[in-house]
Design an enzyme around this catalytic site. Structure first.
Site, short mmCIF file in Angstrom:
data_model
loop_
_atom_site.label_atom_id
_atom_site.label_comp_id
_atom_site.label_asym_id
_atom_site.label_seq_id
_atom_site.Cartn_x
_atom_site.Cartn_y
_atom_site.Cartn_z
N ASP A 176 -80.57 0.52 -20.15
CA ASP A 176 -81.32 0.88 -21.39
C ASP A 176 -82.75 1.49 -20.85
O ASP A 176 -83.31 1.04 -19.87
CB ASP A 176 -81.51 -0.33 -22.14
CG ASP A 176 -82.07 -0.07 -23.37
OD1 ASP A 176 -81.80 -0.61 -24.55
OD2 ASP A 176 -83.42 0.23 -23.37
N SER A 177 -83.32 2.58 -21.56
CA SER A 177 -84.35 3.34 -20.91
C SER A 177 -85.72 2.44 -21.13
O SER A 177 -86.54 3.10 -20.66
CB SER A 177 -84.32 4.74 -21.64
OG SER A 177 -84.92 4.75 -23.01
N THR A 219 -78.11 4.72 -25.08
CA THR A 219 -76.93 4.70 -26.06
C THR A 219 -75.85 5.38 -26.05
O THR A 219 -74.57 5.55 -26.37
CB THR A 219 -77.49 4.82 -27.62
OG1 THR A 219 -78.46 3.77 -27.77
CG2 THR A 219 -76.54 4.82 -28.69
N1 ASP Z 1 -82.56 1.53 -26.33
C1 ASP Z 1 -81.92 2.74 -26.13
C2 ASP Z 1 -82.38 3.49 -24.85
O1 ASP Z 1 -83.45 4.03 -24.89
C3 ASP Z 1 -81.84 3.77 -27.26
C4 ASP Z 1 -81.14 4.99 -26.90
O2 ASP Z 1 -80.33 5.28 -26.30
O3 ASP Z 1 -81.07 5.80 -27.98
O4 ASP Z 1 -81.89 3.32 -23.81
#
Ligand code: ASP
Length: 354
Positions: A72-73, A29
């Site tokens: 995205d992680s 994000t």
């Molecule tokens: N879905 C995102 C991720 O983990 C959430 C974030 O970055 O906070 O890449």
């Protein structure tokens, strides 16, 4: 997966640079921005100064590597950990500290993995990210990155203050392999229920020296072999024999993290004990990790964990599931089952209390 090294426009190394920090941007994000149609897409990291002009005032020199396609992680895999570990290892001697920008969803897994991969670490590796993209006026990205950079550069008497893998988020620095993502809507996304924060950032950054790991006096080395033949089996009231059997009968399985109740307790049903004992006799490592975010596994404290100990289930003590999983992946990637059984109960990188 491709990596590129980029120049950051607007940041120039000067003679009075106080430290060199290497940044690895993986996605998440943190770096989301809008394209012309308003859709969220990863931003171009080379324009960081536009979003964060104060980065120029830190007195730091930067090297920046980014994933060519930021992710995205939730899509992170051990291959990405290998790439991140290699960048750190290859650039270790020329930098004072490292900051990994990473999505929050699996940040605790990556931090845990890096802590086991990078042995003999005596410089900071700080993971951070954000709950709101940097383009959002209320974003936490700016503070998280600036303070993570400060911590990566921080030294006392020429030595890194935090020579370990950690997560900086929402004014707290936590040990990476003790952390868990606990919140998806508020800014305080991480917690380390079984270990005190390594630092709190207020007007100044207050380091908890007693909690920070002392550097190993051996040269840094990198382990990059992973064995992913691992399963996590979370117990619940009413869990059925065919479900447990299906998990334990998985072809090639090398280890199982058994997520138990409280201080490591499980149902005493004979079928469960028999299935676990059979798996252990086939050289599958079973590690008991509690579903409780605080406290620790003490096998034998209750009748409901005595049998586990007797059949050879290993105690995960106060390890997080994230730490136990990545520790098993790294250990099984290098050593024999016998050696792994011994090492899993030992403290390797500050991940458990012995
Ligand atoms: N879905 C995102 C991720 O983990 C959430 C974030 O970055 O906070 O890449």
């Amino acid at each position: 997966m491709k990596i590129k090294q980029i120049e950051v426009s607007g940041v120039h190394a000067t003679d009075n640079v106080r430290a060199r920090v290497l940044i690895i941007y993986t996605g998440g994000t943190f770096g989301m921005t809008h394209d012309k149609s308003g859709a969220l897409i990863p931003f171009d990291f080379s324009s960081i100064v536009e979003h964060l002009p104060t980065i120029k005032n830190l007195g730091l020199a930067f090297s920046v590597f980014t994933f060519e396609t930021p992710i995205d992680s939730s899509n992170i895999r051990p291959e990405h950990w290998e790439v991140i570990g290699k960048i750190i290892f290859d650039n270790y001697s020329s930098h004072d500290g490292f900051v990994v920008l990473h999505g929050t969803d699996t940040m605790a897994y990556t931090a845990s993995a890096l802590s086991f991969m990078l042995q003999g670490l005596n410089k900071p590796v700080v993971l951070t990210g954000a709950q709101l993209p940097i383009i959002d006026p209320r974003s936490d990205a700016r503070e998280n990155l600036i303070t993570a950079l400060e911590i990566a550069a921080a030294k006392l008497n020429g030595q890194a203050i935090v020579p370990e893998v950690c997560i900086y988020f929402d004014y707290e620095l936590l040990r990476g392999n003790r952390s868990k993502k606990v919140e998806s809507m508020q800014f305080d996304a991480f917690d380390s229920g079984n270990y005190p924060p390594l630092a709190k950032a207020g007007v100044k950054i207050d380091y908890n020296q007693a909690a920070i790991r002392k550097p190993d006096n051996k040269p840094v080395s990198l382990l990059t072999n992973f064995n992913t033949n691992i399963a996590i089996l979370k117990l619940f009231p009413g869990i059925r024999e065919p479900v447990v059997r299906a998990v334990l009968d998985t072809g090639g399985l090398k280890a199982v993290i058994l997520e138990t109740y409280g201080s490591g307790n499980a149902p005493t049903s004979p079928w469960l004990i028999e299935l676990l004992a059979k798996a252990i006799n086939s050289d599958i490592i079973i590690v008991n990790v509690s579903q409780c975010p605080g406290g620790m596994v003490v096998q034998g404290k209750y009748e409901t964990s005595k049998e586990l100990k007797r059949i050879g289930v290993l105690s995960g003590a106060d390890m997080t599931t994230e730490a136990a999983l990545t520790k098993l992946m790294v250990l099984l990637g290098q050593y024999s089952v016998e050696a792994c059984r011994e090492m899993i109960e030992q403290d390797i990188a500050g991940e458990l209390t012995t």
